[in-house]
Design an enzyme around this catalytic site. Structure first.
Site, PDB file in Angstrom:
ATOM      1  N   GLY A 167       6.478 -10.732  -3.164  1.00  0.00           N
ATOM      2  CA  GLY A 167       5.036 -10.487  -3.280  1.00  0.00           C
ATOM      3  C   GLY A 167       4.522 -11.000  -4.612  1.00  0.00           C
ATOM      4  O   GLY A 167       5.215 -10.921  -5.618  1.00  0.00           O
TER       5      GLY A 167
ATOM      6  N   GLY B 181      14.173  -8.180  -3.982  1.00  0.00           N
ATOM      7  CA  GLY B 181      14.712  -9.105  -2.980  1.00  0.00           C
ATOM      8  C   GLY B 181      15.143 -10.411  -3.627  1.00  0.00           C
ATOM      9  O   GLY B 181      16.198 -10.985  -3.292  1.00  0.00           O
TER      10      GLY B 181
ATOM     11  N   ASP C 164       5.712  -2.829  -8.576  1.00  0.00           N
ATOM     12  CA  ASP C 164       6.403  -1.568  -8.258  1.00  0.00           C
ATOM     13  C   ASP C 164       7.230  -1.030  -9.430  1.00  0.00           C
ATOM     14  O   ASP C 164       7.595   0.136  -9.444  1.00  0.00           O
ATOM     15  CB  ASP C 164       7.343  -1.763  -7.054  1.00  0.00           C
ATOM     16  CG  ASP C 164       6.614  -2.307  -5.840  1.00  0.00           C
ATOM     17  OD1 ASP C 164       5.394  -2.119  -5.768  1.00  0.00           O
ATOM     18  OD2 ASP C 164       7.274  -2.910  -4.968  1.00  0.00           O
TER      19      ASP C 164
ATOM     20  N   GLY D 124       3.972   0.591  -4.320  1.00  0.00           N
ATOM     21  CA  GLY D 124       5.157   0.993  -5.089  1.00  0.00           C
ATOM     22  C   GLY D 124       6.442   0.881  -4.292  1.00  0.00           C
ATOM     23  O   GLY D 124       7.515   1.169  -4.789  1.00  0.00           O
TER      24      GLY D 124
HETATM   25  O1  F6P Z   1       6.712  -5.273  -3.886  1.00  0.00           O
HETATM   26  C1  F6P Z   1       5.365  -5.389  -4.104  1.00  0.00           C
HETATM   27  C2  F6P Z   1       4.597  -4.833  -2.945  1.00  0.00           C
HETATM   28  O2  F6P Z   1       3.239  -5.000  -3.238  1.00  0.00           O
HETATM   29  C3  F6P Z   1       4.900  -3.371  -2.596  1.00  0.00           C
HETATM   30  O3  F6P Z   1       4.241  -2.495  -3.451  1.00  0.00           O
HETATM   31  C4  F6P Z   1       4.459  -3.307  -1.174  1.00  0.00           C
HETATM   32  O4  F6P Z   1       5.211  -2.350  -0.484  1.00  0.00           O
HETATM   33  C5  F6P Z   1       4.774  -4.676  -0.643  1.00  0.00           C
HETATM   34  O5  F6P Z   1       4.877  -5.530  -1.758  1.00  0.00           O
HETATM   35  C6  F6P Z   1       3.743  -5.240   0.289  1.00  0.00           C
HETATM   36  O6  F6P Z   1       4.249  -6.394   0.831  1.00  0.00           O
HETATM   37  P1  F6P Z   1       3.414  -7.570   1.501  1.00  0.00           P
HETATM   38  O7  F6P Z   1       2.965  -8.477   0.432  1.00  0.00           O
HETATM   39  O8  F6P Z   1       4.411  -8.221   2.384  1.00  0.00           O
HETATM   40  O9  F6P Z   1       2.266  -6.937   2.227  1.00  0.00           O
END
Ligand code: F6P
Length: 390
Positions: free
Chosen positions: A29, A129, A152, A195
């Site tokens: 992300g 990840g 997070d 988070g």
């Molecule tokens: O790891 C960062 C984060 O924003 C988390 O807080 C959230 O659970 C996740 O990514 C959301 O993921 P995506 O970008 O796939 O919606």
């Protein structure tokens, strides 16, 4: 400025005197500060150490499919204050990538791209990840260094990740704004913050915003206890309440269910059983996404008070990085260039106390850093009367 104390030995390299070729990618992300890190690393590597620097687009996909961009002076200029990442990002994994509708192991393609560009090292800027994927590439023989980013703040072995400070400010400002509307309408307002499976953002924004209830993944909650805390406020003349909930927070029953699913996965005695247990766990987390909607209904029912839900979502990841994130990302980027110059690989740069340290990737990857239930800020919150729903 504090320096880097290495935990690793120098790795012999016969090309020690030649200009190094460095690749950079951002993965996972996005978050504020990625461009500051790319700029810090790119400028220090190019201008201070005379390295050649190239970027790979869209995370590990760019490396697998050889999508590149030259990170020259022009590309690295004027990006310090920009949110997002000039390199693009994705959640693609080298060993399990969707290519034309099929899930393929692209590790060999990644290794081939690395050698095609005569890279001496690859810098992966990412979250939990990314640390795992970078370790896999290090095990496949590539020289990899990582920088920890995520709103997070949940990467093991580092006290801080960049992106967190900006998200904390955004969430805190949202809580401040919701206070006035909660007061005007005498409502309970639930604010869901991101988070993942850690409560850092909820805990710190809840404390900064003076939340009456803070719910974290690390402290399973009981809806009746939350309702009781709100009723006590009402009895003392306070007609509104703010509840800050981490997206990964769980009731006691849900936490019990997850524990059983995790145990089933860890104790599975065959590949088939392990896959089934993993699927069940994934399904639980997929369905858990709507939990704050259920919590809103439950609290309204139990307290008889009008209750509204605000999910901050990706707002927390967008826009201009805070000054603290720009400074931290620049520091990580420029120190990373120094680490590359010394040919130290297979490591993540981590903030421990007030110093940057090199942590072997194997120690950081595959673990998450959660809020310890006896964290001083939880004690501090309890002392100002905040309920943690337990
Ligand atoms: O790891 C960062 C984060 O924003 C988390 O807080 C959230 O659970 C996740 O990514 C959301 O993921 P995506 O970008 O796939 O919606």
């Amino acid at each position: 400025m504090p320096g880097v104390r290495s935990v690793l030995e120098l790795r012999p390299n016969e090309n020690f005197t030649m200009a190094q070729h460095i690749g950079i990618l951002t993965s996972g992300g996005d978050c504020p500060g990625l461009n500051a890190a790319i700029r810090g690393l790119g400028k220090a590597a190019r201008e201070h150490y005379g390295m050649h620097v190239m970027g790979f687009l869209n995370g590990f996909r760019g490396l697998a499919q050889d999508q590149t961009v030259e990170l020259d002076g022009a590309m690295l200029s004027g990006i310090l204050t920009d949110g997002g990442t000039i390199l693009g990002t994705s959640r693609d994994k080298p060993h399990r990538m969707n290519i034309g509708g099929k899930e393929l192991d692209m590790t060999d393609a990644v290794v081939a791209t690395y050698h095609r560009h005569h890279l001496d090292a690859l810098v992966c800027i990412g979250g939990g990840g990314t640390q795992k994927n970078a370790l896999r590439l290090a095990e496949a023989g590539l020289n990899v260094v990582t920088l920890p980013k995520t709103i997070d703040n949940d990467i093991a072995m580092t006290d801080r990740t960049f992106g967190f400070d900006t998200a904390l400010q955004i969430a805190t400002e949202a809580i401040d704004r919701l206070h006035s509307t909660a007061t005007s309408h005498e409502r309970i307002i639930i604010v869901e913050v991101m988070g993942h499976r850690a409560g850092w953002l909820a805990m710190e924004s809840g404390i900064a915003g003076g939340a009456d209830v803070i719910l974290l993944p690390e402290i399973p909650y009981d809806v009746e206890k939350i309702a009781a805390a709100i009723r006590r406020r009402t009895q003392s003349g306070k007609r509104f309440s703010i509840v800050v909930v981490a997206e990964g927070a769980m009731s006691r029953d849900e936490a019990y269910e997850v524990k059983a699913l995790v145990q089933a996965r860890d104790k599975a005695d065959s590949k088939q059983r392990r896959l089934e247990a993993k699927d069940a766990l994934r399904q639980f987390h997929d369905e858990h996404v709507g939990h704050t909607i259920r919590l809103t209904q439950d609290l309204e029912q139990q307290t008889g008070q009008e209750t509204r839900l605000t999910i901050l979502g990706h707002l927390q990841r967008g826009g201009t990085p805070s000054a603290a994130d720009r400074v931290f990302a620049t520091w990580l980027g420029t120190e990373c260039a120094a680490v590359l110059e010394q040919r130290k690989y297979g490591v993540m740069l981590a903030l421990q106390g007030s110093e940057l340290q090199l942590v072997p990737l194997a120690e950081a990857a595959g673990k998450i850093r959660q809020v310890p239930p006896d964290h001083p800020l939880i004690t501090s919150g309890r002392r100002v009367g905040t309920s943690f729903g337990d």
